[in-house]
Design a protein around this motif. Structure first.
Motif, PDB file in Angstrom:
ATOM      1  N   GLY A  90      40.341  25.949  45.182  1.00 30.54           N
ATOM      2  CA  GLY A  90      39.925  26.621  46.396  1.00 30.54           C
ATOM      3  C   GLY A  90      39.521  28.046  46.056  1.00 30.54           C
ATOM      4  N   VAL A  91      39.046  28.750  47.055  1.00 38.42           N
ATOM      5  CA  VAL A  91      38.607  30.133  46.866  1.00 38.42           C
ATOM      6  C   VAL A  91      39.727  30.975  46.263  1.00 38.42           C
ATOM      7  N   ARG A  92      40.960  30.712  46.650  1.00 34.09           N
ATOM      8  CA  ARG A  92      42.083  31.506  46.123  1.00 34.09           C
ATOM      9  C   ARG A  92      42.253  31.341  44.614  1.00 34.09           C
ATOM     10  N   ARG A  94      39.859  31.548  42.304  1.00 32.33           N
ATOM     11  CA  ARG A  94      38.734  32.123  41.573  1.00 32.33           C
ATOM     12  C   ARG A  94      39.176  32.765  40.253  1.00 32.33           C
ATOM     13  N   ASP A 159      42.281  24.942  51.283  1.00 31.17           N
ATOM     14  CA  ASP A 159      41.559  26.206  51.162  1.00 31.17           C
ATOM     15  C   ASP A 159      40.073  25.886  51.185  1.00 31.17           C
ATOM     16  N   ALA A 160      39.238  26.865  51.475  1.00 34.81           N
ATOM     17  CA  ALA A 160      37.796  26.662  51.344  1.00 34.81           C
ATOM     18  C   ALA A 160      37.508  26.349  49.875  1.00 34.81           C
ATOM     19  N   LEU A 162      36.060  26.303  46.175  1.00 37.05           N
ATOM     20  CA  LEU A 162      35.396  27.257  45.304  1.00 37.05           C
ATOM     21  C   LEU A 162      34.123  26.596  44.792  1.00 37.05           C
ATOM     22  N   TRP A 170      31.451  31.267  44.696  1.00 35.37           N
ATOM     23  CA  TRP A 170      31.179  31.499  46.117  1.00 35.37           C
ATOM     24  C   TRP A 170      32.183  30.772  47.004  1.00 35.37           C
ATOM     25  N   ARG A 171      32.285  31.259  48.211  1.00 34.15           N
ATOM     26  CA  ARG A 171      32.960  30.568  49.315  1.00 34.15           C
ATOM     27  C   ARG A 171      31.838  29.968  50.156  1.00 34.15           C
TER      28      ARG A 171
END
Length: 176
Positions: A90-92, A94, A159-160, A162, A170-171
């Motif tokens: 997820g975005v978290r 990165r 999560d959104a 990655l 990017w998200r």
């Protein structure tokens, strides 16, 4: 030139032919989800790398694939091991994606991982992880498609996703 017919020399990269340049540019522009694959060498040393080629191959039996270059620093471990852990990010995640795509000697320094099933390295706090047995490695030119039968796994916090696009993480934006 007609706008529907792009100039084949646009975006040429170095001494690459226009067709090769177009191929490279096309896949830089193709957004892809980011995953991490981990394994261990025969001596127990953890290895891992970031991939954007993760795909579901079948639901029954549960099969996943990823691709990698035979020249990749992690290929010898993947060539000799029976099992891997596939992590979706997820975005978290990165920073850990960046870590696992960087310097080999730095990938497993820190507390972002632990030993999981079969002693394999599991990355902490991912959206999901799956342990699988490699059932086939198909060499194609200087690359390989690795086919993994999933045996177990777990879900983390949602999560959104990655996404990797144009050499940047990017998200995803607003749904269309």
């Amino acid at each position: 030139m007609n706008s529907a017919s792009p100039d084949p020399t646009d975006g040429a990269i170095g001494d690459a032919t226009p067709d090769l340049a177009a191929f490279r540019q096309t896949f830089r522009r193709h957004a892809a989800g980011v995953a991490i694959v981990t394994a261990q060498r025969e001596d127990g040393t953890p290895v891992g790398f970031t991939v954007t080629s993760l795909a579901s191959l079948a639901a029954v039996p549960p099969l996943a694939t990823f691709n990698m270059a035979l020249s990749a620093s992690s290929w010898p471990a993947i060539a000799e091991t029976d099992r891997v852990v596939i992590h979706t990010l997820g975005v978290r995640n990165r920073d850990v994606a960046q870590t696992l795509s960087g310097d080999n000697s730095q990938r497993f320094i820190g507390d972002h991982w632990y030993r999981g099933p079969h002693g394999l390295p599991v990355i902490k706090d991912t959206t999901a992880w799956m342990v699988g047995r490699i059932i086939e490695r198909v060499q194609v030119h200087q690359s390989a498609v690795v086919i993994v039968q999933i045996e177990q796994g777990g879900l983390g916090e949602d999560d959104a996703p990655l996404v990797y696009h144009e050499r940047t993480y990017w998200r995803p934006g607003t749904p269309v």
